[in-house]
Scaffold this active site. Structure first.
Site, PDB file in Angstrom:
ATOM      1  N   ARG A  15       0.828  -1.207   0.000  1.00  0.00           N
ATOM      2  CA  ARG A  15       0.000   0.000   0.000  1.00  0.00           C
ATOM      3  C   ARG A  15       0.869   1.267   0.000  1.00  0.00           C
ATOM      4  NH1 ARG A  15      -5.594   0.112  -0.886  1.00  0.00           N
ATOM      5  NH2 ARG A  15      -6.431  -1.924  -0.308  1.00  0.00           N
ATOM      6  N   TRP A  57      -6.158  -4.026   7.089  1.00  0.00           N
ATOM      7  CA  TRP A  57      -6.315  -4.894   5.923  1.00  0.00           C
ATOM      8  C   TRP A  57      -7.082  -4.178   4.810  1.00  0.00           C
ATOM      9  CZ3 TRP A  57     -10.700  -7.058   3.564  1.00  0.00           C
ATOM     10  CH2 TRP A  57     -10.441  -8.050   2.608  1.00  0.00           C
ATOM     11  N   HIS A  58      -8.099  -3.396   5.189  1.00  0.00           N
ATOM     12  CA  HIS A  58      -8.872  -2.673   4.187  1.00  0.00           C
ATOM     13  C   HIS A  58      -8.043  -1.572   3.526  1.00  0.00           C
ATOM     14  CE1 HIS A  58     -12.583  -4.528   5.793  1.00  0.00           C
ATOM     15  NE2 HIS A  58     -13.075  -4.242   4.609  1.00  0.00           N
ATOM     16  N   ASP A  59      -7.395  -0.737   4.340  1.00  0.00           N
ATOM     17  CA  ASP A  59      -6.586   0.352   3.778  1.00  0.00           C
ATOM     18  C   ASP A  59      -5.884   1.091   4.914  1.00  0.00           C
ATOM     19  OD1 ASP A  59      -5.424   1.973   1.920  1.00  0.00           O
ATOM     20  OD2 ASP A  59      -7.293   2.690   1.033  1.00  0.00           O
ATOM     21  N   VAL A 100      -8.570  -5.634  10.815  1.00  0.00           N
ATOM     22  CA  VAL A 100      -9.566  -5.454   9.754  1.00  0.00           C
ATOM     23  C   VAL A 100      -9.408  -4.085   9.097  1.00  0.00           C
ATOM     24  CG1 VAL A 100     -12.034  -5.186   9.277  1.00  0.00           C
ATOM     25  CG2 VAL A 100     -11.248  -7.066  10.716  1.00  0.00           C
TER      26      VAL A 100
END
Length: 528
Positions: free
Chosen positions: A162, A419-421, A416
């Site tokens: 990312r 993990w998403h952003d 969570v």
């Protein structure tokens, strides 16, 4: 002991109460729909992301959500690609009688062709990181410190992918910079979040192969209607240990990039996936798979109707909500949650449908409607249900499970969010959710210890449960507004708006509405 007269009075009261709840629900949705239509008509010229509609004349279509826009625009292409892959897979299996290794090779070839179209030469990054993970698992799986190595490796790449936005080939030297012109049509590091979950699943399933399982198979067989019929349900496939020769490199890669589930899931464990390569799923009949496809078509028609009439997501993406009344902000927030639910239901069930056709069953996400969940725990179990199963198996239970529940939820939801952003608003959403979890867990613990001895006690307990449900749903809406609409900087705005003279009646109306909506659900639970 209840007399016939008392029973008759109780029955009459329950019928009147039910009638009131139904009337209230109808009035609520009439108000919501009418005001939503009015907002869309009044502000459509100030909203971005609206395109000419096709379903309803003189109506624009809200395609402001990038994820929905991309999926919607590629449904026909995806259907054609998966249709061809499915036909080829069936032909190869029929003519060559392929088993685990054979089907692994076949699906790996199909999937790599699919990934080459999606990511171009960036497929090299995926295979390199995946191969490194495989080597680490094979070397350290039997060590006690293996979980630390596995988590460190995967979190490292989850974050660095990312931060560096999928890397540039020029970092390896200017002679490789030309490869950046062939990166495909889809950013590989976005899809790689799901690959990380699969790499962790492979590592732990191999790590636990020769260890005692916490799974009580005999007790499960007594309760599971699928297993009683002689079939194997998903949980049994997941918990059943596989022989070491099933953890080969080809099967591992096939699991990571299996085409129908690659982009968005649903997520399934390595054990469950590999077991179905040899013996395709038989728990869901051809008739039910066909019905799933038909229901999906009806759902996408509903979505098109919704986005042609109500521009919830376009409002959420704009700054207009800052100038609206608290009532309108509530309506938009409620509408955004329902839009998100229907969007993910369509995406996840589309890919699961194609996986089922090819004999691989993955857990179904969104098994319940969002409006049928009255507590946080139930909501997250029924939202991204397959991810929830993954979190429970690979994080929650290894950390101590329910014995350390209050601490574990912080670890789970922080993961969570990351993990998403990498965004502060997602971390704010995660931590707000954890804060709201605490009173719910305390209430549930107290409820288990409380045993109503009279009808009056049952009534009091039911009312308190409905009140708790109303507060929980309100907190859930606040957390999601912060995470996906207003951001952490909008918390003060929300508080000042809803705790102000104009906002307090709206807040009270929200609580009453959610109380009414929760009451029927609580009554059903209490009678079971």
């Amino acid at each position: 002991m209840a007399t016939p007269a008392n029973s008759s009075k109780s029955g009459n009261w329950k019928r009147k109460e039910l009638l009131f709840l139904v009337i209230y629900a109808i009035v609520f949705y009439v108000i919501i729909i009418n005001r939503s239509l009015q907002l869309s008509r009044d502000y459509y010229k100030q909203l971005s992301g609206l395109r000419p509609g096709w379903l309803l004349a003189n109506h624009l279509n809200d395609v402001s959500d990038a994820q929905w826009r991309n999926f919607r625009g590629n449904i026909s292409v995806l259907t054609l690609v998966f249709g061809i892959f499915t036909l080829l897979a069936y032909l190869m299996k029929a003519f060559f009688d392929l088993r685990v290794r054979g089907m692994s090779i076949a699906w790996l070839l199909f999937s790599l062709a699919y990934l080459s179209y999606l990511h171009g030469v960036c497929i090299a990054f995926i295979l390199s990181i995946a191969t490194g993970n495989f080597i680490l698992v094979k070397i350290f799986a039997q060590k006690e410190y293996f979980p630390l190595i596995l988590w460190s490796y995967n979190i490292l790449f989850l974050l660095s992918n990312r931060i560096y936005e999928g890397y540039s080939f020029s970092i390896f030297g200017q002679q490789w910079a030309f490869l950046d012109n062939y990166r495909g049509s889809f950013r590989w590091h976005i899809c790689f979040n799901f690959v990380v979950l699969r790499m962790i699943s492979f590592g732990f399933d191999y790590h636990w192969t020769n260890r005692d399982s916490h799974f009580d198979q005999e007790k499960h067989y007594q309760r599971c209607h699928i297993c009683k019929s002689g079939k194997s349900c998903y949980q049994v496939l997941q918990e059943r240990s596989l022989p070491n020769d099933r953890f080969g490199y080809i099967t591992y890669l096939c699991y990571l990039v299996y085409a129908p589930l690659y982009i968005a899931g649903p997520i399934l464990s390595f054990n469950a996936f590999t077991s179905q390569l040899d013996v395709p799923q038989n728990t869901i009949s051809v008739r039910n798979v066909t019905l799933n496809g038909f229901r999906w078509i009806l759902s996408i028609i509903l979505m098109e109707l919704m986005t042609h009439l109500f521009y919830y997501n376009a409002f959420a993406n704009s700054d207009l909500w800052k100038h609206l009344s608290p009532m309108d902000v509530f309506i938009i927030g409620y509408g955004v949650l329902n839009f998100m639910w229907l969007k993910f239901l369509l995406i996840w069930r589309f890919f699961r449908f194609w996986s089922l056709i090819n004999g691989i069953e993955a857990p179904e996400n969104m098994p319940k409607c969002i409006n049928n969940c009255h507590n946080l725990e139930g909501f997250w179990k029924n939202w991204h249900a397959s991810f929830n199963k993954w979190l429970v198996r690979y994080i929650y239970i290894p950390l101590g499970g329910s014995k350390k529940k209050l601490l574990n939820v912080w670890v789970v939801f922080t993961f969570v969010a990351i993990w998403h952003d990498l965004e502060w608003k997602l971390l704010s959403w995660a931590w707000l959710t954890c804060i709201f979890f605490i009173p719910e867990l305390v209430f549930k613990s107290a409820a288990k210890a409380f045993q109503a001895q009279s009808s009056f006690g049952v009534c009091i307990f039911r009312e308190l449960s409905a009140v708790a449900g109303a507060v929980t749903i309100t907190c859930l809406m606040v957390a999601n507004l912060v995470g996906f609409v207003v951001g952490p900087g909008g918390i003060n705005w929300l508080l000042s708006s809803f705790l102000h003279k104009e906002g307090l009646p709206v807040l009270g109306g929200m609580l009453v509405t959610f109380y009414v909506g929760t009451k029927c659900k609580v009554a059903k639970v209490l009678t079971e």
